[in-house]
Design a protein around this motif. Sequence first.
Motif, PDB file in Angstrom:
ATOM      1  N   HIS A 108       3.447  -7.715   3.511  1.00 33.49           N
ATOM      2  CA  HIS A 108       3.761  -6.555   2.687  1.00 33.49           C
ATOM      3  C   HIS A 108       3.113  -6.684   1.309  1.00 33.49           C
ATOM      4  O   HIS A 108       2.517  -5.732   0.797  1.00 33.49           O
ATOM      5  N   GLU A 167       0.255  -4.077  -0.017  1.00 29.72           N
ATOM      6  CA  GLU A 167       0.473  -3.330  -1.255  1.00 29.72           C
ATOM      7  C   GLU A 167      -0.722  -3.437  -2.199  1.00 29.72           C
ATOM      8  O   GLU A 167      -0.945  -2.561  -3.018  1.00 29.72           O
ATOM      9  N   CYS A 194       7.631  -4.283  11.712  1.00 33.84           N
ATOM     10  CA  CYS A 194       6.777  -4.273  10.523  1.00 33.84           C
ATOM     11  C   CYS A 194       5.376  -3.874  10.980  1.00 33.84           C
ATOM     12  O   CYS A 194       5.088  -3.829  12.175  1.00 33.84           O
TER      13      CYS A 194
END
Length: 160
Positions: A83, A87, A110
């Motif tokens: 993640h 990002e 995910c």
Amino acid sequence: MVGDYLRRMGHRRALLVSDNDESVDRERMAGFREGFSDGQADFMKVPMNRAGRKLYYAQNMERIRSYTAAFAVSDVYAAEFMHFLLERGISVPGEISVVGFDDNALCENCFPRLTTVGQDAENRARMAMQALKRLWDESDGPTVEVLPVKLVIRDSVRRL
């Protein structure tokens, strides 16, 4: 398993992500290194708290980007690491492949779906309860037990 798998996928530089170098985490990393025998595997000791890990990753972006793969000793750390990378526009698995350990429900939920090492959590809990019962009863039994695991290949690793 993970070290051998990443080596066969063409990876030669990998990060080992954990908040410690003891007990089960040490064993997981040792197993990785054994399978990744002709590659370079470097330990990245991260803070135990989430905010600290995020800051640590940000401060170590240049180092992180020098690797093609990362093995986190838990699925939570692996998903969190993915993640963080996503990002910042770093493609997983395009730029960095990521593998976790546990095969919990997070892996299927995910993006990309996380490649991981699976273990039977129910059997692990049962064996832990048996060990506690032996301690309570002061009876003999194994002090170390190794549970069977399997590599669960999903979408977070690419072939180089």
